[in-house]
Enzyme design. Structure first.
Site, PDB file in Angstrom:
ATOM      1  N   CYS A 163       0.778  -1.245   0.000  1.00  0.00           N
ATOM      2  CA  CYS A 163       0.000   0.000   0.000  1.00  0.00           C
ATOM      3  C   CYS A 163       0.812   1.301   0.000  1.00  0.00           C
ATOM      4  CB  CYS A 163      -0.913   0.035   1.222  1.00  0.00           C
ATOM      5  SG  CYS A 163      -1.781  -1.486   1.601  1.00  0.00           S
TER       6      CYS A 163
ATOM      7  N   HIS B  38      -2.247   6.846   4.689  1.00  0.00           N
ATOM      8  CA  HIS B  38      -1.112   5.933   4.822  1.00  0.00           C
ATOM      9  C   HIS B  38       0.226   6.516   4.351  1.00  0.00           C
ATOM     10  CE1 HIS B  38      -0.107   1.324   4.863  1.00  0.00           C
ATOM     11  NE2 HIS B  38       0.336   1.982   5.914  1.00  0.00           N
TER      12      HIS B  38
HETATM   13 CA    CA Z   1      -3.196  -1.980  -0.453  1.00  0.00          CA
END
Ligand code: CA
Length: 479
Positions: free
Chosen positions: A70, A126
């Site tokens: 990610c 993130h």
């Molecule tokens: Ca991901």
């Protein structure tokens, strides 16, 4: 030729009027498998709305994110840089507010914001939890979502846990349990998160329609990333799926799909649909044990086989991109930055380094934008480095894990990487391994690790251990 140059500058220069500048809507799913959407051949999870958009645009069958997990994948999309070039090879560890993608890297959102775009990020971030790495500081006027790598979906379930931990004075509350944030302030969400982000996207678009500015919306659904949680009525709609994990996972994807319909309907009702470029994709491959399928590709999240970083993707722009197209040449998410900036007439600073390129004319002409260019993914484990390197139709792979060897595949005939052709084409294999090594040697040291303790392990294990990884003579003997 001079005339052509002048014309291009005029069309793409900063003189585009507000009405001429397109809106951009990037819809990103999280850990969605290559084979989990109807437009890529999925038969059990209904995704009619994504399929309709895909059919009305250009389906990219060889679309690559820059990394199979990610954080690095997202960093690459927003910076236009390889995560290995900026020290972002790993997800940023939680509770480390001093860590984030280098401020020297101007995000695409910032470049568009500075050139007059109304910008929004909805959903997962993130890319840094502390000042000055937060969405609002990296070019997003509006942010609603969470800062960590995943989140529980049902507020009535996560909220009581959050309150209890907070009352107990817990300072490290799991980021998948904390409240959603609206521009830095805690918000009391009540809806299933996928529905919440669809709702917020509709609100954003309605707000954008009242402005003179074009918009850039990054709709960053956390679905179908773990935890695998879906609404009861969606699960009931997946009753035809025998496997329980996939039934719930499928329900999560289905919810995302009808959320996209709400968003597209709002584009239509506000009159913004015609001038909006929509890009749909996943940030990395799916996880089979969570119910995902990357078929017909091999591997999944974290892997350097195609299933790790070749993702479902399409471009849709009514009137600008012909419908019914399939683009089989490679497309990189690192191409988004230069491509969107050009379409927006956004001038970039000369010192801005980009690892992708403007692919717009190639997309429309069906030309390969990355002919004779190496497309690489490197994934570091604690004791090994996985490498996938593609050059045109050929790819070499050294899987993540100990005691791996290099394999060679002809992707055009074998995208599932089933038939190792190393023995027949040793020179081809060697050429690609050397090219991958040359690129890997340019990488900078990671600026953070999944966990702080990993930094010491990294040195102790002499990582990234490229000597052994790229030593064909050491094949099978190296870790
Ligand atoms: Ca991901």
């Amino acid at each position: 030729m001079k005339f052509v140059t002048v014309l291009i500058l005029f069309v793409f220069g900063t003189m585009l009027s507000a009405a001429e500048r397109p809106n951009f809507l990037i819809i990103m799913a999280d850990d969605l498998g290559y084979g989990d959407v109807g437009f890529n051949g999925c038969e059990d999870i209904p995704t009619p709305n994504l399929d309709e958009l895909a059919a009305g645009g250009l389906i990219c069958t060889s679309a690559y994110v820059a990394h199979p997990v990610c954080g690095p994948s997202r960093a690459a999309l927003l910076t236009g840089r390889s995560p290995h070039a900026i020290g972002g090879q790993f997800n940023i560890p939680y509770f480390n507010h001093h860590l984030g993608v280098s401020l020297d890297e101007k995000f695409l959102s910032k470049a568009l914001q500075e050139s007059g775009y109304f910008t929004g990020l909805l959903g997962k971030w993130h890319l840094g939890e502390g000042e000055p790495f937060l969405p609002n500081q990296r070019g997003f006027d509006e942010f609603y979502g969470h800062l960590g790598g995943g989140h529980k979906y049902f507020p009535d379930k996560y909220w009581p846990i959050y309150e209890r931990l907070k009352a107990a004075g817990e300072t490290k509350i799991p980021p998948n349990t904390t409240p959603q944030l609206r521009n830095g302030k805690e918000a009391r969400e009540t809806e299933y998160l996928t529905d919440a982000f669809s709702r917020e996207a509709v609100d954003f678009i309605e707000k954008a329609s009242e402005k003179e500015q074009p918009f850039f919306l990054f709709l960053s659904y956390n679905a179908p990333h773990a935890p695998i949680e879906a609404k009861r009525d969606d699960i009931e709609k997946m009753a035809h799926i025998a496997d329980e994990k996939r039934r719930v996972y499928g329900a999560m994807v289905h919810c995302l799909d009808y959320g996209v319909k709400r968003v597209v309907d709002s584009l239509k009702s506000t009159g913004l649909y015609e001038n909006t470029l929509i890009i749909f994709l996943s940030d990395n491959g799916g996880i089979a044990r969570h119910g995902a399928s990357n078929m017909p590709l091999k591997g999944g999240k974290r892997d350097v086989e195609e299933g790790g970083y070749r993702v479902p993707m399409f471009f849709h722009w009514a009137g600008k991109i012909p419908s019914g197209g399939v683009f089989e040449h490679p497309v990189l998410t690192m191409d988004f930055y230069p491509t969107l900036a050009k379409l927006a007439g956004t001038s970039l600073p000369k010192e801005k380094v980009l690892d992708g390129k403007d692919i717009w004319s190639d997309l429309l002409a069906g030309r390969n934008p990355h002919q004779d260019e190496l497309i690489c993914a490197i994934s570091h484990g604690p004791n090994s480095t996985g490498v996938g390197a593609r050059l045109n139709d050929w790819k070499v792979v050294r899987s993540l894990g100990k005691d791996q060897t290099w394999s060679l595949y002809h992707l055009n005939k074998d995208r599932g990487e089933r038939k190792d052709l190393s023995a027949q084409y040793p020179a081809q294999k060697k050429k690609l391994v050397r090219l991958a090594e040359r690129w890997a040697r340019t990488h900078v040291r990671p600026r953070w690790f999944y966990q702080e303790a990993d930094a010491a392990t990294w040195e102790k294990n002499s990582n990234p251990y490229f000597e052994g990884t790229f030593d064909l003579n050491e094949d099978k003997k190296t870790r």
